[in-house]
Design a protein around this motif. Structure first.
Motif, mmCIF file in Angstrom:
data_model
loop_
_atom_site.group_PDB
_atom_site.id
_atom_site.type_symbol
_atom_site.label_atom_id
_atom_site.label_comp_id
_atom_site.label_asym_id
_atom_site.label_seq_id
_atom_site.Cartn_x
_atom_site.Cartn_y
_atom_site.Cartn_z
ATOM 1 N N GLN A 15 33.853 73.989 -3.672
ATOM 2 C CA GLN A 15 32.709 74.893 -3.518
ATOM 3 C C GLN A 15 31.554 74.471 -4.425
ATOM 4 O O GLN A 15 30.390 74.457 -4.009
ATOM 5 C CB GLN A 15 33.154 76.319 -3.827
ATOM 6 N N LYS A 16 31.863 74.108 -5.664
ATOM 7 C CA LYS A 16 30.819 73.649 -6.583
ATOM 8 C C LYS A 16 30.158 72.375 -6.068
ATOM 9 O O LYS A 16 28.928 72.232 -6.116
ATOM 10 C CB LYS A 16 31.416 73.406 -7.970
ATOM 11 N N LEU A 17 30.962 71.447 -5.597
ATOM 12 C CA LEU A 17 30.424 70.166 -5.147
ATOM 13 C C LEU A 17 29.497 70.358 -3.949
ATOM 14 O O LEU A 17 28.440 69.718 -3.865
ATOM 15 C CB LEU A 17 31.563 69.208 -4.785
ATOM 16 N N PHE A 18 29.885 71.244 -3.041
ATOM 17 C CA PHE A 18 29.019 71.440 -1.873
ATOM 18 C C PHE A 18 27.749 72.189 -2.236
ATOM 19 O O PHE A 18 26.636 71.728 -1.929
ATOM 20 C CB PHE A 18 29.757 72.194 -0.761
ATOM 21 N N HIS A 19 27.889 73.320 -2.885
ATOM 22 C CA HIS A 19 26.722 74.177 -3.117
ATOM 23 C C HIS A 19 25.766 73.601 -4.160
ATOM 24 O O HIS A 19 24.543 73.778 -4.047
ATOM 25 C CB HIS A 19 27.177 75.578 -3.526
ATOM 26 N N TYR A 21 25.642 70.236 -5.164
ATOM 27 C CA TYR A 21 25.312 68.810 -5.031
ATOM 28 C C TYR A 21 25.009 68.390 -3.584
ATOM 29 O O TYR A 21 23.969 67.795 -3.322
ATOM 30 C CB TYR A 21 26.456 67.949 -5.593
ATOM 31 N N ALA A 22 25.890 68.707 -2.666
ATOM 32 C CA ALA A 22 25.723 68.189 -1.304
ATOM 33 C C ALA A 22 24.695 68.951 -0.484
ATOM 34 O O ALA A 22 23.927 68.357 0.274
ATOM 35 C CB ALA A 22 27.072 68.217 -0.582
ATOM 36 N N LYS A 23 24.679 70.235 -0.615
ATOM 37 C CA LYS A 23 23.978 71.115 0.316
ATOM 38 C C LYS A 23 22.499 70.783 0.477
ATOM 39 O O LYS A 23 21.967 70.786 1.597
ATOM 40 C CB LYS A 23 24.148 72.569 -0.134
ATOM 41 N N THR A 24 21.817 70.514 -0.619
ATOM 42 C CA THR A 24 20.359 70.350 -0.566
ATOM 43 C C THR A 24 19.900 68.893 -0.488
ATOM 44 O O THR A 24 18.696 68.635 -0.509
ATOM 45 C CB THR A 24 19.705 71.022 -1.785
ATOM 46 N N MET A 25 20.856 67.964 -0.397
ATOM 47 C CA MET A 25 20.450 66.564 -0.311
ATOM 48 C C MET A 25 19.746 66.295 1.014
ATOM 49 O O MET A 25 20.107 66.845 2.052
ATOM 50 C CB MET A 25 21.667 65.643 -0.441
ATOM 51 N N TYR A 414 21.698 68.379 13.566
ATOM 52 C CA TYR A 414 21.711 68.058 12.138
ATOM 53 C C TYR A 414 22.720 68.886 11.355
ATOM 54 O O TYR A 414 23.055 68.540 10.212
ATOM 55 C CB TYR A 414 20.316 68.181 11.545
ATOM 56 N N THR A 415 23.220 69.961 11.946
ATOM 57 C CA THR A 415 24.289 70.707 11.279
ATOM 58 C C THR A 415 25.558 69.864 11.155
ATOM 59 O O THR A 415 26.449 70.207 10.367
ATOM 60 C CB THR A 415 24.612 71.997 12.053
ATOM 61 N N ARG A 416 25.651 68.767 11.888
ATOM 62 C CA ARG A 416 26.810 67.881 11.735
ATOM 63 C C ARG A 416 26.845 67.277 10.328
ATOM 64 O O ARG A 416 27.915 66.948 9.815
ATOM 65 C CB ARG A 416 26.787 66.768 12.784
ATOM 66 N N HIS A 417 25.676 67.097 9.727
ATOM 67 C CA HIS A 417 25.643 66.607 8.346
ATOM 68 C C HIS A 417 26.220 67.667 7.404
ATOM 69 O O HIS A 417 26.948 67.336 6.466
ATOM 70 C CB HIS A 417 24.217 66.232 7.950
ATOM 71 N N GLU A 418 25.868 68.930 7.636
ATOM 72 C CA GLU A 418 26.463 69.990 6.822
ATOM 73 C C GLU A 418 27.974 70.013 7.021
ATOM 74 O O GLU A 418 28.745 70.129 6.048
ATOM 75 C CB GLU A 418 25.884 71.361 7.194
ATOM 76 N N TYR A 419 28.416 69.927 8.261
ATOM 77 C CA TYR A 419 29.851 69.939 8.575
ATOM 78 C C TYR A 419 30.557 68.799 7.847
ATOM 79 O O TYR A 419 31.592 68.998 7.200
ATOM 80 C CB TYR A 419 30.001 69.810 10.086
ATOM 81 N N PHE A 420 29.978 67.592 7.923
ATOM 82 C CA PHE A 420 30.578 66.446 7.237
ATOM 83 C C PHE A 420 30.610 66.657 5.732
ATOM 84 O O PHE A 420 31.616 66.363 5.065
ATOM 85 C CB PHE A 420 29.800 65.171 7.552
ATOM 86 N N ARG A 421 29.533 67.151 5.156
ATOM 87 C CA ARG A 421 29.486 67.332 3.704
ATOM 88 C C ARG A 421 30.510 68.371 3.240
ATOM 89 O O ARG A 421 31.084 68.232 2.158
ATOM 90 C CB ARG A 421 28.067 67.719 3.278
ATOM 91 N N ARG A 422 30.744 69.379 4.044
ATOM 92 C CA ARG A 422 31.785 70.346 3.713
ATOM 93 C C ARG A 422 33.163 69.674 3.757
ATOM 94 O O ARG A 422 34.002 69.892 2.870
ATOM 95 C CB ARG A 422 31.735 71.531 4.676
ATOM 96 N N VAL A 423 33.397 68.863 4.776
ATOM 97 C CA VAL A 423 34.672 68.146 4.876
ATOM 98 C C VAL A 423 34.843 67.199 3.693
ATOM 99 O O VAL A 423 35.933 67.090 3.113
ATOM 100 C CB VAL A 423 34.754 67.385 6.209
ATOM 101 N N LEU A 424 33.774 66.504 3.315
ATOM 102 C CA LEU A 424 33.812 65.584 2.181
ATOM 103 C C LEU A 424 34.177 66.326 0.895
ATOM 104 O O LEU A 424 35.042 65.870 0.127
ATOM 105 C CB LEU A 424 32.456 64.890 2.025
ATOM 106 N N CYS A 425 33.516 67.448 0.652
ATOM 107 C CA CYS A 425 33.792 68.201 -0.579
ATOM 108 C C CYS A 425 35.191 68.795 -0.544
ATOM 109 O O CYS A 425 35.877 68.861 -1.584
ATOM 110 C CB CYS A 425 32.735 69.286 -0.771
ATOM 111 N N GLU A 426 35.629 69.253 0.622
ATOM 112 C CA GLU A 426 37.003 69.725 0.773
ATOM 113 C C GLU A 426 37.983 68.610 0.419
ATOM 114 O O GLU A 426 38.957 68.817 -0.308
ATOM 115 C CB GLU A 426 37.225 70.181 2.213
ATOM 116 N N TYR A 453 23.395 61.027 0.594
ATOM 117 C CA TYR A 453 22.041 60.491 0.791
ATOM 118 C C TYR A 453 21.769 59.206 0.021
ATOM 119 O O TYR A 453 21.280 58.223 0.593
ATOM 120 C CB TYR A 453 21.002 61.539 0.381
ATOM 121 N N ASN A 454 22.088 59.178 -1.277
ATOM 122 C CA ASN A 454 21.604 58.099 -2.141
ATOM 123 C C ASN A 454 22.104 56.719 -1.730
ATOM 124 O O ASN A 454 21.358 55.737 -1.806
ATOM 125 C CB ASN A 454 21.978 58.384 -3.604
ATOM 126 N N ASN A 455 23.367 56.617 -1.310
ATOM 127 C CA ASN A 455 23.888 55.310 -0.908
ATOM 128 C C ASN A 455 23.128 54.750 0.285
ATOM 129 O O ASN A 455 22.778 53.567 0.316
ATOM 130 C CB ASN A 455 25.379 55.406 -0.571
#
Length: 472
Positions: A15-19, A21-25, A414-426, A453-455
């Motif tokens: 939850q910390k990693l998504f909210h 770090y990932a969420k707003t990238m 573009y919600t697929r990026h959110e879906y992926f980022r949630r899976v990544l953080c999970e 994003y950065n990579n």
């Protein structure tokens, strides 16, 4: 609660990693099938069916599986009736990622927090269409409001890139860059090849009467795409073979095809191998990234292909061998000092471990020079993404992964990026929970931001400014 803030995020660290770090990238959508003309013209969609169902063969396949008649999928039924047919299908899609994707799109884009079904479909139709008519839902504003910084379209070498030029003159919030997709140059055995060669000659401003002239024309178009900001190529290698041939043999093969004479399987394979090898050298010279999409089994239903054409939901997964021809292709490029940055995708998840181990033999100089591509097409599910992340982590460096793409024709994907980022953080949260990684929020957060994003930003080398007034 369905799709709450911690959807898929089962652990506190996830939850910390998504909210945090990932969420707003921002998003770099480095492979998609959006139409640059639509982006340039920047129109509103007619209605929710136009925005949501037109061209979306993911949804079409599920509607067919639900017994919806073709008239209400790709046929002449009204847009409203097509939407009602999708609404009737949605409750039956539980277990398929489209159930989550559908409701993520309703929630994120339209603020509609309802579970779509046949009963509430009229209300959702009216609410969504009211928003779609506003300036917020013009094509470009959808991209901007989704925090997208780069969109890489998929473009034939014969494309003038006119709409890319016009967008680059006007748009300051994001970039729309071409990707070089020379499938028609490689598919010498396909109908329309001769006509395509003539069209290529027109764009390259040189008649193509020999194999060498063809290669020079392709080199010309690679240079033009590069001038227009292109930094990627893309290939659909549904069947991967490898046969070498010398220039004399290639000329014989080319002349036979131009005369409309039949080619042998060896001649087809040799032409494809040698032409792709030359293109690989051009990509390396320009500093590009090469994308190889492998093992789709396209147009499996002949009757429906003849009725509707390609990309209409009648494709499947191929299971042919790829290790030896792919090794030979990569090894030859490496021996010649011309192996570019490369992303390897397969539609067959059984290939992931093969690809990941093979690419590890060719890593050099650039972090993650060879990439195991994200879960593609039938693999961009939670299970498919996790499988790809697991294989990459087991035999490579997850931290250098360039992350997700939409591979979509939809502006609402573009919600697929959110879906992926949630899976990544999970996924990373579970590694921590098992004690295989420290609960170091800064360390893990930096990895999540890099993959989100950065990579991609560093790997592809996109630039902000181009010669905007360049013409062919």
């Amino acid at each position: 609660m369905f799709l709450n803030d911690n959807f898929l995020l089962k652990t506190e660290i996830a939850q910390k990693l998504f909210h945090d770090y990932a969420k707003t990238m921002p998003i770099i959508d480095y492979h998609c099938h959006l139409d640059p003309k639509e982006i340039y013209e920047n129109k509103n969609f007619k209605n929710l069916t136009d925005a949501w169902l037109a061209g979306d063969h993911y949804k079409w396949r599920l509607m067919r599986a639900n017994g919806i008649p073709e008239s209400h999928i790709t046929g002449d039924a009204s847009d409203y009736d097509k939407f009602l047919a999708w609404a009737r299908t949605v409750p039956k899609t539980i277990g398929n990622p489209l159930y989550a994707w559908t409701h993520l799109e309703l929630k994120r884009f339209f603020g509609i927090d309802l579970l779509l079904n046949e009963e509430n479909a009229p209300l959702i139709w009216d609410l969504a269409n009211e928003k779609l008519a506003s300036s917020e839902f013009k094509r470009r504003n959808i991209i901007i409001n989704s925090n997208v910084k780069v969109v890489c379209t998929t473009d034939d070498p014969t494309d003038t890139l006119y709409y890319h030029q016009q967008i680059q003159k006007e748009e300051q919030h994001f970039q729309v860059l071409p990707s070089f997709r020379p499938d028609k140059a490689l598919n010498i055995d396909q109908s329309g090849f001769i006509e395509w060669i003539e069209k290529l000659g027109i764009q390259a401003q040189t008649p193509i009467t020999s194999y060498q002239a063809l290669i020079e024309a392709l080199k010309n178009r690679v240079s033009y795409f590069h001038h227009m900001g292109g930094r990627l190529s893309d290939h659909a290698l549904d069947i991967l073979t490898y046969e070498e041939a010398d220039e004399k043999t290639l000329e014989v093969i080319f002349q036979k095809r131009i005369k409309n004479e039949a080619l042998t399987p060896y001649e087809i394979s040799a032409y494809r191998t040698e032409t792709l090898t030359r293109l690989i050298g051009f990509y390396y010279d320009q500093g590009w990234t090469m994308q190889l999409h492998i093992h789709a089994y396209r147009n499996t239903n002949t009757a429906m292909f003849e009725q509707l054409g390609p990309d209409t939901g009648y494709d499947a997964v191929n299971d042919l061998s790829l290790t030896i021809p792919l090794q030979r292709l990569l090894n030859r490029a490496e021996k010649e000092g011309k192996l570019p940055k490369t992303i390897l995708y397969s539609l067959n998840p059984n290939d992931f471990f093969v690809l990941a181990t093979l690419m590890g033999s060719f890593q050099k100089n650039t972090p993650g020079k060879l990439q195991l591509g994200s879960g593609w097409w039938y693999n961009d599910t939670r299970a498919g993404m996790r499988h790809q992340l697991t294989v990459l982590s087991d035999v490579g460096l997850l931290s250098t992964f360039v992350g997700m793409l939409t591979d979509s024709r939809s502006f609402l994907s573009y919600t697929r990026h959110e879906y992926f980022r949630r899976v990544l953080c999970e996924f990373i949260g579970e590694i921590v929970e098992r004690g295989e990684a420290p609960e170091d929020e800064t360390l893990l957060g930096n990895i999540v931001e890099a993959i989100s994003y950065n990579n991609a930003h560093q790997y592809f080398g996109f630039e902000r400014s181009y010669a905007k007034n360049h013409t062919r």
